[in-house]
Design an enzyme around this catalytic site. Structure first.
Site, short mmCIF file in Angstrom:
data_model
loop_
_atom_site.label_atom_id
_atom_site.label_comp_id
_atom_site.label_asym_id
_atom_site.label_seq_id
_atom_site.Cartn_x
_atom_site.Cartn_y
_atom_site.Cartn_z
N GLY A 207 0.70 -1.29 0.04
CA GLY A 207 0.01 0.00 0.04
C GLY A 207 0.85 1.20 0.14
O GLY A 207 2.01 1.34 -0.44
N CYS A 208 0.29 2.36 0.39
CA CYS A 208 1.06 3.58 0.47
C CYS A 208 2.28 3.26 1.35
O CYS A 208 2.13 2.94 2.51
CB CYS A 208 -0.05 4.61 1.12
#
Length: 147
Positions: A9-10
């Site tokens: 993810g981020c």
């Protein structure tokens, strides 16, 4: 010192989490798995480069094992969501383990298979050789400018 490169993810949350773990000597945000050896955040967000947002970890294997790092990887994100984590959507937010050598590939595969059994075959995490890693220069420069 050894390295691990992980997409979950981020990259900001994982970088912070891994940076608090004993044995992790350095963290760095970047991109990996794409078509070019250099890219920018804007290009990655277009979905055209093939890169994932990653955190690169430099670690001391006498203090933390690669196996433990991969176990933490699976504990701190949802490996069952394709190209998304939380509110972030796009191929750059995929779940992927980038290995540096065959031993890392073997360990990652074994743990992925264990987690996949527990999650009834729903894991979408990929395992790939490190390819076209590049540091997120624009964020690195902002950090340098602040300090």
């Amino acid at each position: 010192m050894e390295i691990a490169v992980l997409a979950l993810g981020c990259f900001w949350g994982p970088e912070k989490r891994f940076g608090q773990i004993e044995g992790i000597l350095k963290t760095e945000v970047g991109y990996c798995g794409g078509h070019n050896s250099d890219t920018t955040y804007k290009e990655v967000c277009s979905g055209e480069t093939g890169h994932a947002e990653v955190v690169k970890l430099n670690y001391d294997p006498s203090k933390i094992t690669y196996k433990k790092i991969i176990e933490i990887f699976f504990d701190i994100h949802d490996p069952t969501t394709l190209n998304s984590q939380g509110p972030d959507f796009g191929t750059q937010y995929r779940s992927e383990i980038f290995y540096n050598n065959e031993e890392q590939k073997k360990i990652a595969s074994e743990i992925l298979n264990e987690v996949n059994k527990k999650l009834n075959g729903k894991v979408v995490t990929k395992i790939s050789k490190i390819n076209n890693y590049c540091r997120a220069e624009e964020y690195h420069q902002k950090y340098l400018d602040k300090n």
